[in-house]
Design a protein around this motif. Structure first.
Motif, PDB file in Angstrom:
ATOM      1  N   PRO A  71       0.800  -1.225   0.000  1.00 60.57           N
ATOM      2  CA  PRO A  71       0.000   0.000   0.000  1.00 60.57           C
ATOM      3  C   PRO A  71       0.838   1.284   0.000  1.00 60.57           C
ATOM      4  CG  PRO A  71      -0.159  -1.159   2.118  1.00 60.57           C
ATOM      5  CD  PRO A  71       0.557  -2.072   1.172  1.00 60.57           C
ATOM      6  N   GLN A  72       2.044   1.215   0.549  1.00 62.02           N
ATOM      7  CA  GLN A  72       2.851   2.445   0.631  1.00 62.02           C
ATOM      8  C   GLN A  72       3.290   2.953  -0.737  1.00 62.02           C
ATOM      9  OE1 GLN A  72       3.720  -0.703   1.587  1.00 62.02           O
ATOM     10  NE2 GLN A  72       5.782  -0.743   2.421  1.00 62.02           N
ATOM     11  N   ASP A  74       1.166   2.563  -3.500  1.00 62.13           N
ATOM     12  CA  ASP A  74      -0.044   2.580  -4.333  1.00 62.13           C
ATOM     13  C   ASP A  74      -0.302   3.916  -5.021  1.00 62.13           C
ATOM     14  OD1 ASP A  74      -0.702  -0.012  -4.209  1.00 62.13           O
ATOM     15  OD2 ASP A  74      -2.356   0.185  -2.775  1.00 62.13           O
TER      16      ASP A  74
END
Ligand code: IPM
Ligand code: MG
Length: 354
Positions: A71-72, A74
């Motif tokens: 997610p970091q 994305d």
């Protein structure tokens, strides 16, 4: 025998560590070198597929990959997304043939959400084209255009295949079917897409070279349905990059867990990249609970396809069956009454079984 190890992101480092231990236990004189790919490479080197990694990967006979993404990254621009690293290495190394076997181990008959009788004995091979299709087609983009009397954002991608690209991947499927149950099902969307009409035409031409293998065709929407309705009707499925991406995730669930599914991505000379079919599972990263079996089984595929060591490949596969029959289970395949273990303990169990 040079192996480039790319642990990647999320659970990648944990699961590749176990596969490396298994390979080392075989006493086969592998030379292994590690490099960065994916989000970790973006952070450390400013590129998801840095030059140092490119050099190592090109010089190696095989690549062992964990997983990329998280997610970091994305919201990164597209060229700085971890997935770009994966697509970049596939394209640069010419790894056009992606083999994704979906096998149900009898010990995991209840792990699937499908009825046991539907999936019992399942053994199918998805052959996915990996370096073409809408994944790589130009032009592509998002831009402002005047459409329907309105100045608005316009998103576009291009699906295309040459007949040579189709022919070489269909041949891979036929060659694989020859060693199995001699049936190939080619999946397309010829009722709508010209590109896949060509796919069907070329698949039909290739079938003439293989009198001993039976070819059938299926539209992709029907194939998605048939895979859950009656998956055992399939032997080898061959399809393009995009449809193969989707159908292989679907097929993985027939086996209970995507944590059990290995994959091989091969070039014309069987140089290969080996990775689990699953992703980087950021939610469980660093906790030591991920299932390393898909990566360990990918190492077995490496021995089979790149190093031509069928007996060593089977040793690993037999060891995996043994640990399952001994009741060892990571969380994703756990059932009451079984021995719940973490990533490293599962690796230990496979080593002991070897
Ligand atoms: C896969 C993955 C990749 C793909 C992503 C991570 C780019 O989903 O290997 O199936 O779409 O090919
Ligand atoms: Mg996918």
């Amino acid at each position: 025998m040079k192996i480039c190890v790319l642990p990647g992101d999320g659970i990648g480092p944990e699961i590749t560590a176990e596969a490396v231990r298994v390979l080392m236990a075989l006493d086969m004189k592998f030379e292994m070198e590690e490099a960065l790919l994916g989000g970790c490479a973006v952070d450390a080197a400013g590129s998801p597929y840095p030059e140092a990694t490119q050099k190592l990967a090109q010089a190696a006979d095989a690549v062992l990959l964990g997983a990329v993404g998280g997610p970091q990254w994305d919201n990164n621009p597209r060229e700085l997304r971890p997935e770009r690293g994966l697509l970049g290495i596939r394209k640069q190394l010419g790894l056009f043939a992606n083999l994704r076997p979906a096998i149900l181990y009898p010990e995991l008959a209840n792990a699937s959400t499908l009825k046991p009788e539907v999936v019992a004995g399942l053994d199918i091979l998805i052959v996915r084209e990996l370096t073409g299709d809408i994944y790589f087609g130009q032009p592509r983009g998002i831009e402002m255009r005047d459409v329907d009397g309105k100045h608005q954002r316009f998103g576009f991608n291009t699906m295309h295949y040459t007949e040579s690209e189709i022919r070489r991947i269909v041949r891979v499927a036929f060659d694989a079917a020859r060693k199995r149950n001699k049936r190939v099902c080619s999946v397309d969307k010829m009722n709508v897409l010209e590109c896949t009409q060509l796919w069907r035409d070329v698949a039909t031409e290739v079938a003439d070279e293989y009198a001993d293998v039976e070819l059938s065709h299926m539209l992709v929407d029907n194939a998605a349905m048939q895979l859950v309705k009656n998956p055992k009707q399939f032997d080898v499925i061959v399809t393009g990059n995009m449809f193969g991406d989707i159908l292989s995730d679907e097929a993985s669930m027939l086996t209970g867990s995507i944590g059990m599914l290995p994959s091989a991505s091969l070039d014309e000379n069987n140089k290969g990249l080996y990775e689990p079919s699953h992703g980087s599972a950021p939610d469980i990263a660093g906790k030591g609970v991920a299932n390393p079996l898909a990566t360990i089984l990918s190492a077995a595929m490496m021995l089979r396809y790149t190093f031509n060591r069928e007996e060593a490949a089977q040793r690993i596969e037999t060891a995996v069956k043994k640990v399952l029959s001994q009741g060892f289970r990571t969380g994703d395949i756990f059932e009451p009454g079984m021995k719940k273990v973490g990533t490293k303990e599962m690796g230990d169990a496979v080593l002991a079984a070897l």
